[in-house]
Design a protein around this motif. Structure first.
Motif, short mmCIF file in Angstrom:
data_model
loop_
_atom_site.label_atom_id
_atom_site.label_comp_id
_atom_site.label_asym_id
_atom_site.label_seq_id
_atom_site.Cartn_x
_atom_site.Cartn_y
_atom_site.Cartn_z
N GLY A 56 -7.50 13.37 -7.18
CA GLY A 56 -6.50 13.53 -6.14
C GLY A 56 -6.20 12.22 -5.44
N GLU A 57 -5.74 12.32 -4.20
CA GLU A 57 -5.41 11.12 -3.44
C GLU A 57 -6.66 10.34 -3.07
OE1 GLU A 57 -3.03 12.06 -0.06
OE2 GLU A 57 -1.37 12.88 -1.24
N ILE A 58 -6.50 9.03 -2.95
CA ILE A 58 -7.60 8.20 -2.49
C ILE A 58 -7.30 7.75 -1.06
CG2 ILE A 58 -8.09 7.41 -4.83
CD1 ILE A 58 -6.81 4.70 -4.03
N ALA A 59 -8.35 7.45 -0.32
CA ALA A 59 -8.16 7.06 1.08
C ALA A 59 -7.95 5.57 1.25
CB ALA A 59 -9.37 7.51 1.91
N ASP A 60 -8.57 4.76 0.36
CA ASP A 60 -8.59 3.33 0.59
C ASP A 60 -8.50 2.57 -0.73
OD1 ASP A 60 -8.97 0.77 1.49
OD2 ASP A 60 -11.07 1.05 2.08
N PRO A 61 -7.42 1.82 -0.99
CA PRO A 61 -7.33 1.02 -2.23
C PRO A 61 -8.47 0.04 -2.39
CG PRO A 61 -5.18 1.16 -1.17
CD PRO A 61 -6.18 1.74 -0.21
N TYR A 116 -2.18 4.67 -12.09
CA TYR A 116 -1.54 4.84 -10.79
C TYR A 116 -2.47 5.62 -9.86
CZ TYR A 116 2.53 3.70 -13.62
OH TYR A 116 3.40 3.09 -14.48
N ALA A 117 -2.34 5.33 -8.57
CA ALA A 117 -3.13 6.04 -7.57
C ALA A 117 -2.22 6.53 -6.45
CB ALA A 117 -4.23 5.14 -7.01
N ALA A 118 -2.54 7.71 -5.93
CA ALA A 118 -1.88 8.23 -4.73
C ALA A 118 -2.76 7.91 -3.54
CB ALA A 118 -1.66 9.74 -4.87
N VAL A 119 -2.21 7.22 -2.57
CA VAL A 119 -2.97 6.82 -1.38
C VAL A 119 -2.55 7.70 -0.21
CG1 VAL A 119 -3.54 4.92 0.16
CG2 VAL A 119 -3.05 4.45 -2.25
N PRO A 177 3.82 6.69 1.16
CA PRO A 177 4.87 7.30 0.34
C PRO A 177 5.05 6.63 -1.01
CG PRO A 177 5.86 5.88 2.00
CD PRO A 177 4.39 5.89 2.28
N MET A 178 4.48 5.43 -1.17
CA MET A 178 4.64 4.66 -2.41
C MET A 178 3.46 4.89 -3.35
SD MET A 178 7.48 2.76 -2.03
CE MET A 178 7.33 1.23 -2.96
N ARG A 179 3.74 4.82 -4.63
CA ARG A 179 2.71 4.93 -5.67
C ARG A 179 2.03 3.58 -5.86
NH1 ARG A 179 4.64 6.21 -11.73
NH2 ARG A 179 5.27 4.03 -11.50
N LEU A 180 0.69 3.58 -6.03
CA LEU A 180 -0.07 2.36 -6.20
C LEU A 180 -0.29 2.10 -7.69
CD1 LEU A 180 -1.59 0.20 -4.40
CD2 LEU A 180 -3.68 1.45 -5.01
N LEU A 181 0.23 0.98 -8.20
CA LEU A 181 0.01 0.57 -9.58
C LEU A 181 -1.26 -0.26 -9.63
CD1 LEU A 181 0.86 -0.01 -12.56
CD2 LEU A 181 2.26 -1.90 -11.68
N VAL A 182 -2.20 0.13 -10.50
CA VAL A 182 -3.49 -0.54 -10.62
C VAL A 182 -3.61 -1.16 -12.00
CG1 VAL A 182 -6.00 -0.27 -10.52
CG2 VAL A 182 -4.53 1.11 -9.02
N GLN A 239 -0.56 -3.03 -6.55
CA GLN A 239 0.62 -3.15 -5.69
C GLN A 239 1.32 -1.79 -5.64
OE1 GLN A 239 2.47 -5.90 -8.65
NE2 GLN A 239 4.34 -4.69 -8.30
N PHE A 240 2.02 -1.53 -4.55
CA PHE A 240 2.85 -0.33 -4.46
C PHE A 240 4.14 -0.62 -5.22
CE2 PHE A 240 0.10 0.09 -0.73
CZ PHE A 240 -0.34 1.40 -0.90
N ASP A 241 4.43 0.23 -6.25
CA ASP A 241 5.55 -0.10 -7.13
C ASP A 241 6.81 0.72 -6.87
OD1 ASP A 241 4.44 2.25 -8.23
OD2 ASP A 241 5.10 1.70 -10.24
N ARG A 242 6.67 1.97 -6.46
CA ARG A 242 7.87 2.79 -6.19
C ARG A 242 7.47 4.03 -5.39
NH1 ARG A 242 7.88 7.46 -8.93
NH2 ARG A 242 7.05 7.62 -11.05
N PRO A 243 8.44 4.68 -4.75
CA PRO A 243 8.12 5.92 -4.03
C PRO A 243 7.78 7.04 -5.02
CG PRO A 243 10.20 4.98 -3.25
CD PRO A 243 9.84 4.24 -4.51
N TRP A 244 6.94 7.95 -4.58
CA TRP A 244 6.68 9.14 -5.38
C TRP A 244 7.94 10.00 -5.41
CZ3 TRP A 244 2.39 9.87 -8.22
CH2 TRP A 244 1.25 9.11 -7.90
#
Length: 345
Positions: free
Chosen positions: A261-266, A288-291, A295-300, A310-315
């Motif tokens: 699921g979502e993560i709290a801290d990158p 990808y990670a949901a933080v 509102p943005m998706r995290l690309l890992v 980095q945050f690459d685009r909105p969900w």
């Protein structure tokens, strides 16, 4: 370009995390007026690179010109995947001026070159060149021969012993097949590392091939495209560890897809990936990670313990907010339970 001319194809190869997708993203944005098409081959079921490239789509390379083939090696599934994909791209209207193929980071390029001799396509396309990327920092650090000094000592003592590792075989095959070698991430390697990496590459090269330093994928398309190598007609000059074999195996490497699921801290996820890479010799982590609260998706993207995010685009509104990561390692280092626990899944 007349309808009777062959469409040039550039094969972009290089080990996991060497910067292939970044390079192709740059080529898409700076195509020099060429209409491009791209084939991306992923190792594993979770496609990341294809989605990144589709985010770079422009009129000269629209999203429909970017095709992803996941969970396989296109040179092992020629009839089922590669040939139909190439035929579909050649049938586009307008037809692409140039096709880029990004191989899996674990792919051996020479078997793919043989596929260009298939009757269905051999009169319609040609391999303009094979561009191999080598991560300067990884090469200088001896990552493709885990203990360089020990290997050298053993070779000196007994020439009959084969000390090749799965990593070194893939690296050597990619270098030996290249018409142009791009030494990537020179800033991370530093001047001494670049010199060391060049020496390693020179020792592996069987013929004279240019080696160019490239940072952040910023290579001039006038240098990369238009090599005119016709590599499919020059296979004997490109030695491979698998010459004489009808096929090649990928059993030395394996993947685990981790969903949570979502993560709290990158920063916490970064620490977990670093610890896992060191403990289990992980080669690559991407996804990808949901933080929570973002509102943005995290690309890992991770190569060993070196991580970028980095945050690459909105969900998207209809897109489930979840974290999905693909982990790649040598087969004997893959412990699925330990990997999932290490990432907090």
């Amino acid at each position: 370009m007349s309808d009777l001319s062959k469409v040039p194809v550039t094969v972009v190869t290089g080990f996991l995390g060497s910067g292939k997708t970044t390079l192709i993203s740059n080529l898409i944005r700076n195509s020099g007026g060429r209409r491009l098409a791209v084939v991306v081959n992923e190792f594993g079921t979770l496609g990341v690179d294809g989605e990144i490239l589709k985010g770079c789509a422009i009129p000269d390379c629209p999203a429909e010109n970017i095709v992803e083939l996941a969970n396989g090696c296109i040179c092992c599934t020629v009839a089922d995947d590669f040939i139909p994909t190439v035929e579909a791209l050649l049938a586009l209207d307008p037809r692409p001026d140039h096709i880029l193929i990004e191989t899996s980071g674990l792919a051996l390029p020479k078997p793919l070159l043989r596929a260009f001799d298939w009757p269905a396509i051999r009169s319609r396309i040609t391999v303009d060149g094979v561009v191999a990327l080598a991560d300067a920092e990884a090469v200088a650090a001896g990552r493709f021969a885990p203990d360089v000094a020990a290997v050298d000592a053993q070779r000196a003592a007994d020439d009959s012993i084969d000390h090749e590792t799965p990593l070194s075989e893939v690296f050597e095959d990619q270098i030996a097949c290249a018409d142009l070698i791009l030494l990537t991430k020179p800033d991370l390697a530093g001047p001494d590392g670049v010199v060391a990496a060049r020496a390693v590459i020179a020792a592996e090269m069987k013929r004279k091939v240019p080696v160019i330093e490239v940072a952040e994928g910023a290579a001039d398309p006038r240098v990369l495209l238009g090599l005119g190598a016709a590599a499919e007609d020059d296979l004997d000059a490109r030695p491979s560890h698998h010459d004489g074999h009808d096929d090649h195996e990928h059993d030395d490497f394996d993947t685990v897809v981790v969903e949570m699921g979502e993560i709290a801290d990158p920063a916490d996820l970064t620490r977990r990936i670093e610890d896992l890479a060191r403990a289990r010799d992980i080669l690559r982590v991407k996804g990808y990670a949901a933080v929570t609260g973002k509102p943005m998706r995290l690309l890992v993207q991770a190569v060993g313990s070196r991580i970028r995010y980095q945050f690459d685009r909105p969900w998207a509104a209809d897109e489930p907010r979840r974290t999905r990561l693909v982990v790649i390692a040598e087969h004997d280092r893959v412990d699925e339970a330990a990997i999932r626990a290490g990432l907090g899944a």
